[in-house]
Scaffold this motif. Structure first.
Motif, PDB file in Angstrom:
ATOM      1  N   PRO A 103     -38.541 -44.251 -15.003  1.00  0.00           N
ATOM      2  CA  PRO A 103     -38.920 -42.849 -15.246  1.00  0.00           C
ATOM      3  C   PRO A 103     -38.181 -42.290 -16.464  1.00  0.00           C
ATOM      4  CG  PRO A 103     -38.361 -43.184 -12.934  1.00  0.00           C
ATOM      5  CD  PRO A 103     -38.004 -44.451 -13.663  1.00  0.00           C
ATOM      6  N   VAL A 104     -38.841 -41.439 -17.199  1.00  0.00           N
ATOM      7  CA  VAL A 104     -38.253 -40.936 -18.446  1.00  0.00           C
ATOM      8  C   VAL A 104     -36.985 -40.129 -18.218  1.00  0.00           C
ATOM      9  CG1 VAL A 104     -40.374 -40.996 -19.795  1.00  0.00           C
ATOM     10  CG2 VAL A 104     -39.791 -38.937 -18.536  1.00  0.00           C
ATOM     11  N   TYR A 105     -36.836 -39.503 -17.058  1.00  0.00           N
ATOM     12  CA  TYR A 105     -35.610 -38.728 -16.840  1.00  0.00           C
ATOM     13  C   TYR A 105     -34.375 -39.623 -16.794  1.00  0.00           C
ATOM     14  CZ  TYR A 105     -35.821 -40.040 -11.894  1.00  0.00           C
ATOM     15  OH  TYR A 105     -35.862 -40.739 -10.722  1.00  0.00           O
ATOM     16  N   GLU A 106     -34.555 -40.937 -16.650  1.00  0.00           N
ATOM     17  CA  GLU A 106     -33.414 -41.853 -16.691  1.00  0.00           C
ATOM     18  C   GLU A 106     -32.987 -42.178 -18.121  1.00  0.00           C
ATOM     19  OE1 GLU A 106     -33.942 -45.389 -14.399  1.00  0.00           O
ATOM     20  OE2 GLU A 106     -34.060 -44.305 -12.508  1.00  0.00           O
ATOM     21  N   TRP A 107     -33.824 -41.855 -19.093  1.00  0.00           N
ATOM     22  CA  TRP A 107     -33.485 -42.105 -20.493  1.00  0.00           C
ATOM     23  C   TRP A 107     -32.396 -41.132 -20.916  1.00  0.00           C
ATOM     24  CZ3 TRP A 107     -38.905 -42.397 -23.246  1.00  0.00           C
ATOM     25  CH2 TRP A 107     -39.693 -43.363 -22.610  1.00  0.00           C
ATOM     26  N   THR A 108     -31.496 -41.599 -21.735  1.00  0.00           N
ATOM     27  CA  THR A 108     -30.367 -40.791 -22.188  1.00  0.00           C
ATOM     28  C   THR A 108     -30.819 -39.462 -22.776  1.00  0.00           C
ATOM     29  OG1 THR A 108     -29.119 -42.805 -22.623  1.00  0.00           O
ATOM     30  CG2 THR A 108     -28.332 -40.788 -23.682  1.00  0.00           C
ATOM     31  N   VAL A 109     -31.827 -39.478 -23.614  1.00  0.00           N
ATOM     32  CA  VAL A 109     -32.270 -38.249 -24.281  1.00  0.00           C
ATOM     33  C   VAL A 109     -32.685 -37.177 -23.269  1.00  0.00           C
ATOM     34  CG1 VAL A 109     -34.684 -38.999 -24.593  1.00  0.00           C
ATOM     35  CG2 VAL A 109     -33.680 -37.330 -26.172  1.00  0.00           C
ATOM     36  N   PHE A 110     -33.272 -37.571 -22.140  1.00  0.00           N
ATOM     37  CA  PHE A 110     -33.682 -36.606 -21.123  1.00  0.00           C
ATOM     38  C   PHE A 110     -32.511 -36.226 -20.221  1.00  0.00           C
ATOM     39  CE2 PHE A 110     -37.712 -38.471 -22.398  1.00  0.00           C
ATOM     40  CZ  PHE A 110     -38.457 -37.325 -22.624  1.00  0.00           C
ATOM     41  N   LYS A 111     -31.621 -37.171 -19.946  1.00  0.00           N
ATOM     42  CA  LYS A 111     -30.427 -36.854 -19.161  1.00  0.00           C
ATOM     43  C   LYS A 111     -29.601 -35.791 -19.888  1.00  0.00           C
ATOM     44  CE  LYS A 111     -29.658 -41.166 -16.655  1.00  0.00           C
ATOM     45  NZ  LYS A 111     -28.766 -42.320 -16.492  1.00  0.00           N
ATOM     46  N   GLU A 112     -29.477 -35.951 -21.212  1.00  0.00           N
ATOM     47  CA  GLU A 112     -28.707 -35.003 -22.011  1.00  0.00           C
ATOM     48  C   GLU A 112     -29.310 -33.602 -21.971  1.00  0.00           C
ATOM     49  OE1 GLU A 112     -28.667 -36.912 -25.818  1.00  0.00           O
ATOM     50  OE2 GLU A 112     -26.971 -38.202 -25.291  1.00  0.00           O
TER      51      GLU A 112
END
Length: 160
Positions: free
Chosen positions: A95-104
């Motif tokens: 899932p994209v929310y696991e990508w660093t850019v979205f976590k940030e």
């Protein structure tokens, strides 16, 4: 910034592969259908479902593992498939929310419970044109055996 233009060699390889795309998709489809048939009846595994009127090219052959029915984690199941049975299991497209850019930016998946549930179950086994039916027989057998291994471990009958 990156330069993603292909070299002449990459273009030549790409054009050659494009000539094979329909044949390879047809082969993968036959193999995937064969593997799905071999995995039918394993209540802990859900095979891909293709709605009537649609086609699937099986770029990835994605299965779902039901942790609740086995009582052990998908990670433990995958570890057994990889280490004991040497199956090239992978997990694609987190899932994209696991990508660093979205976590940030504060995304954490609270708004996507279905994606979270699917990610806890999803895994991929290899299905590609250069495989043989015997490979899929082995994959299906290994999946069944890995589930048996997990059940034994849960009950305390596992060899240490």
């Amino acid at each position: 910034g990156s330069n993603y233009r292909m070299s002449k060699l990459q273009s030549a390889v790409g054009l050659t592969q494009l000539k094979k795309v329909d044949r390879n998709a047809c082969i993968r489809k036959k193999y995937a259908e064969y593997l799905s048939e071999k995995l039918k009846g394993i209540e802990e595994i859900t095979v891909p479902c293709v709605p009537v009127g649609y086609e699937h090219v099986y770029h990835l052959y994605t299965l779902l593992f039901d942790e609740e029915k086995v009582g052990k984690s998908k990670e433990e199941f995958i570890r057994i498939l990889k280490e004991k049975y040497k199956i090239g299991v992978a997990i694609h497209y987190r899932p994209v929310y696991e990508w660093t850019v979205f976590k940030e930016r504060g995304y954490n998946g609270d708004d996507t419970p279905i994606a979270d549930k699917i990610m806890r179950q999803l895994f991929n086994v290899p299905v590609f044109a250069r495989m043989e039916y015997e490979d899929f027989d082995y994959i299906a057998w290994a999946i069944k055996e890995a589930i048996v291994d997990l059940r034994r471990k849960k009950l305390g009958f596992y060899n240490r």
